[in-house]
Design a protein around this motif. Structure first.
Motif, PDB file in Angstrom:
ATOM      1  N   LEU A  73      29.203  42.264  31.674  1.00  0.00           N
ATOM      2  CA  LEU A  73      30.221  42.419  32.705  1.00  0.00           C
ATOM      3  C   LEU A  73      31.112  41.184  32.645  1.00  0.00           C
ATOM      4  O   LEU A  73      30.622  40.059  32.754  1.00  0.00           O
ATOM      5  CB  LEU A  73      29.596  42.550  34.092  1.00  0.00           C
ATOM      6  N   ALA A  74      32.398  41.392  32.465  1.00  0.00           N
ATOM      7  CA  ALA A  74      33.349  40.289  32.344  1.00  0.00           C
ATOM      8  C   ALA A  74      34.098  40.092  33.653  1.00  0.00           C
ATOM      9  O   ALA A  74      34.226  41.020  34.463  1.00  0.00           O
ATOM     10  CB  ALA A  74      34.328  40.579  31.203  1.00  0.00           C
ATOM     11  N   ALA A  75      34.611  38.887  33.838  1.00  0.00           N
ATOM     12  CA  ALA A  75      35.395  38.574  35.035  1.00  0.00           C
ATOM     13  C   ALA A  75      36.690  39.377  35.029  1.00  0.00           C
ATOM     14  O   ALA A  75      37.334  39.547  33.990  1.00  0.00           O
ATOM     15  CB  ALA A  75      35.696  37.082  35.077  1.00  0.00           C
ATOM     16  N   LEU A  76      37.050  39.868  36.191  1.00  0.00           N
ATOM     17  CA  LEU A  76      38.291  40.630  36.349  1.00  0.00           C
ATOM     18  C   LEU A  76      39.473  39.669  36.472  1.00  0.00           C
ATOM     19  O   LEU A  76      39.381  38.649  37.152  1.00  0.00           O
ATOM     20  CB  LEU A  76      38.218  41.517  37.589  1.00  0.00           C
ATOM     21  N   PHE A  94      32.193  40.940  44.207  1.00  0.00           N
ATOM     22  CA  PHE A  94      30.998  40.233  43.758  1.00  0.00           C
ATOM     23  C   PHE A  94      31.431  39.252  42.689  1.00  0.00           C
ATOM     24  O   PHE A  94      32.105  39.621  41.726  1.00  0.00           O
ATOM     25  CB  PHE A  94      29.964  41.204  43.184  1.00  0.00           C
ATOM     26  N   ALA A  95      31.040  37.975  42.873  1.00  0.00           N
ATOM     27  CA  ALA A  95      31.346  36.928  41.897  1.00  0.00           C
ATOM     28  C   ALA A  95      30.130  36.028  41.735  1.00  0.00           C
ATOM     29  O   ALA A  95      29.282  35.942  42.632  1.00  0.00           O
ATOM     30  CB  ALA A  95      32.550  36.119  42.352  1.00  0.00           C
ATOM     31  N   ALA A  96      30.060  35.324  40.613  1.00  0.00           N
ATOM     32  CA  ALA A  96      28.929  34.429  40.343  1.00  0.00           C
ATOM     33  C   ALA A  96      28.853  33.311  41.373  1.00  0.00           C
ATOM     34  O   ALA A  96      27.777  32.902  41.778  1.00  0.00           O
ATOM     35  CB  ALA A  96      29.040  33.850  38.943  1.00  0.00           C
ATOM     36  N   ASP A  97      30.000  32.794  41.807  1.00  0.00           N
ATOM     37  CA  ASP A  97      30.046  31.780  42.865  1.00  0.00           C
ATOM     38  C   ASP A  97      31.420  31.824  43.519  1.00  0.00           C
ATOM     39  O   ASP A  97      32.279  32.602  43.119  1.00  0.00           O
ATOM     40  CB  ASP A  97      29.698  30.381  42.333  1.00  0.00           C
ATOM     41  N   ALA A  98      31.635  30.973  44.516  1.00  0.00           N
ATOM     42  CA  ALA A  98      32.868  31.012  45.303  1.00  0.00           C
ATOM     43  C   ALA A  98      34.113  30.708  44.465  1.00  0.00           C
ATOM     44  O   ALA A  98      35.205  31.160  44.792  1.00  0.00           O
ATOM     45  CB  ALA A  98      32.768  30.047  46.480  1.00  0.00           C
ATOM     46  N   ALA A  99      33.969  29.950  43.381  1.00  0.00           N
ATOM     47  CA  ALA A  99      35.118  29.572  42.570  1.00  0.00           C
ATOM     48  C   ALA A  99      35.371  30.521  41.397  1.00  0.00           C
ATOM     49  O   ALA A  99      36.400  30.431  40.744  1.00  0.00           O
ATOM     50  CB  ALA A  99      34.920  28.151  42.047  1.00  0.00           C
ATOM     51  N   PRO A 102      35.967  37.477  40.273  1.00  0.00           N
ATOM     52  CA  PRO A 102      34.974  38.521  40.562  1.00  0.00           C
ATOM     53  C   PRO A 102      34.626  39.367  39.343  1.00  0.00           C
ATOM     54  O   PRO A 102      35.439  39.563  38.449  1.00  0.00           O
ATOM     55  CB  PRO A 102      35.656  39.366  41.640  1.00  0.00           C
ATOM     56  N   LEU A 103      33.371  39.871  39.368  1.00  0.00           N
ATOM     57  CA  LEU A 103      32.920  40.831  38.363  1.00  0.00           C
ATOM     58  C   LEU A 103      33.161  42.258  38.831  1.00  0.00           C
ATOM     59  O   LEU A 103      33.225  43.178  38.021  1.00  0.00           O
ATOM     60  CB  LEU A 103      31.422  40.656  38.087  1.00  0.00           C
ATOM     61  N   LEU A 104      33.256  42.440  40.154  1.00  0.00           N
ATOM     62  CA  LEU A 104      33.420  43.765  40.755  1.00  0.00           C
ATOM     63  C   LEU A 104      34.307  43.621  41.981  1.00  0.00           C
ATOM     64  O   LEU A 104      34.136  42.682  42.765  1.00  0.00           O
ATOM     65  CB  LEU A 104      32.054  44.306  41.165  1.00  0.00           C
TER      66      LEU A 104
END
Length: 192
Positions: A73-76, A94-99, A102-104
């Motif tokens: 899944l790549a970053a949008l 949904f993202a890995a962290d606040a910075a 998102p992935l979704l």
């Protein structure tokens, strides 16, 4: 009836097993005492007061099962999101962290049974996804369905911060139609 020698052997065996298990632990004993989890255990009061909410530990469980190829899944990008023309009153991401990007991303209407619609990038291809129940169902974590893929968002902790829409720790589990599965950890944020 057990003899004194039998009991001593049993005690030594149990002690050896306990020592072996503690040596196999991936986290030092001091870290275990200072960490907090959402399974009911909490950090000692002095540590919890000093550190605030526990930090999200990055977890990425690699792809298991299926044909052996990884689920990527790549970053949008802004172009991906703009090109999707998602509609809805409110959205979630949904993202890995606040910075991180998102992935979704998905949007839906409040108090609606119309599906929420979103996008995710699988490898280099942007795919559309949908979830039943509109925005209200998404806010608590939900299942999204796409072409050959199911994505489950599960909340794993309380909101991180204040305000109208603070992010919450969550996992994103991707299940591919061939039986492959991968779990990502990050933040789920819903709101305007």
């Amino acid at each position: 009836m057990k003899t004194r020698q039998d009991l001593r052997s049993l005690f030594l065996s149990a002690t050896a097993i306990a020592l072996a298990l503690s040596a196999c632990s991936s986290q030092p004993a001091d870290d275990k005492a200072a960490s907090a989890s959402y399974d009911g255990s909490v950090a000692p009061e002095s540590k919890a007061a000093e550190t605030g909410p526990p930090a999200i530990k990055p977890v990425d469980i690699p792809t298991r099962g299926g044909d052996g190829s990884p689920i990527e899944l790549a970053a949008l990008t802004e172009a991906d999101v703009g090109g999707a023309k998602l509609t809805g009153e409110l959205g979630c991401s949904f993202a890995a962290d606040a910075a991180a990007q998102p992935l979704l991303i998905a949007k839906g209407n409040v108090a609606s049974q119309d599906p929420a619609r979103g996008i995710v990038k699988v490898g280099s291809t942007t795919e559309t996804i949908s979830a039943n129940g509109g925005f209200d169902a998404m806010a608590k974590g939900t299942k999204f369905f796409g072409k050959g893929l199911q994505l489950r968002v599960a909340l794993t902790g309380p909101a991180q911060g204040d305000g109208e829409s603070p992010p919450r720790p969550a996992t994103l589990t991707a299940d591919r139609a061939d039986g492959a599965q991968r779990v990502f950890a990050g933040l789920w944020q819903c709101g305007p």
